[in-house]
Design an enzyme around this catalytic site. Structure first.
Site, PDB file in Angstrom:
ATOM      1  N   HIS A 182      53.708  24.229  70.192  1.00  0.00           N
ATOM      2  CA  HIS A 182      52.370  23.452  69.532  1.00  0.00           C
ATOM      3  C   HIS A 182      52.826  22.129  69.067  1.00  0.00           C
ATOM      4  CE1 HIS A 182      53.707  24.467  65.393  1.00  0.00           C
ATOM      5  NE2 HIS A 182      54.387  25.564  65.974  1.00  0.00           N
ATOM      6  N   HIS A 221      61.207  12.161  80.814  1.00  0.00           N
ATOM      7  CA  HIS A 221      61.526  13.397  81.824  1.00  0.00           C
ATOM      8  C   HIS A 221      61.937  14.530  80.964  1.00  0.00           C
ATOM      9  CE1 HIS A 221      63.854  14.794  85.661  1.00  0.00           C
ATOM     10  NE2 HIS A 221      62.913  15.772  84.864  1.00  0.00           N
TER      11      HIS A 221
END
Length: 217
Positions: free
Chosen positions: A143, A152
């Site tokens: 979260h 990446h």
């Protein structure tokens, strides 16, 4: 007449192969071909031909192909992906968000143009993913994380809650980053590293716990 959306993929190779697989599962797009270097013309990736070079992309757009995606992979240096992304935007292409049906992405997650979410990924509530990112196979992002543009996240990475990854950084395969840590711009976190403190811009780290091993140019 097909109702699918025509799209051109820019950059061949292994990453392109996985994106094709995802697009085939989604069933929304018709891949008109792949753009790459002249040396690769005529090759095929999962049956899709490499039949364009980058200098033909503007012509394709003018002919009515309005969607494109950067499918060149990135291992540590996002320079070429950034260049291609900016070129496609300049031409006027729309770069869709591609989310594998085999991933779990919370409805509150915000994802920027051209980012790809690979199979097995989990992204939890109120996380933000920037533009032109790769969130690779089986990465887990908890979260309230913020992943900026051109990042990446490699396969098997684990990000605890409220982690910030700034622009252009590469988080190597299987790395773990504990809660509330911030990774600076264009830094590299080595495969398997465990990061327990903030990392500044343009830094290479690896190990458990991760330690500075050099600087990016």
């Amino acid at each position: 007449m097909s109702s699918k959306i025509d799209i051109v993929l820019v950059g061949g190779g292994g990453h392109c192969k996985v994106v094709i697989s995802i697009l085939n599962k989604i069933g929304k797009y018709n891949i008109v071909g792949i753009s790459d270097t002249k040396e690769k013309l005529g090759q095929k990736i999962l049956g899709i031909p490499i039949k364009y070079t980058d200098d033909q992309l503007e012509e394709l757009f003018e002919k009515g192909i309005k969607h494109a995606l950067v499918t060149l992979g990135s291992v540590g240096n996002p320079e070429h992906r950034i260049r291609l992304f900016n070129m496609l935007k300049r031409i006027g292409f729309e770069l869709p968000v591609v989310i594998s049906p085999d991933s779990v992405v919370d409805d509150t997650v915000d994802i920027g143009d051209g980012s790809v979410i690979m199979p097995g990924v989990i992204i939890n509530a109120d996380t933000k993913i920037g533009k032109n990112c790769i969130i690779n196979t089986r990465a887990s992002i908890d979260h309230d994380c913020v992943i900026e543009d051109h990042v990446h996240i490699a396969p098997g990475v684990t990000l605890s809650g409220s982690v910030i990854i700034e622009e252009g950084s590469h988080i190597g395969t299987g790395a773990s980053i504990i809660q509330s840590v911030k990774i600076g711009k264009f830094s590299i976190i080595g495969a398997g590293s465990v990061v327990i403190k903030d990392i500044k811009d343009n830094i290479k780290v690896f190990g458990n716990p991760a330690e500075i091993r050099g600087k990016e140019k």
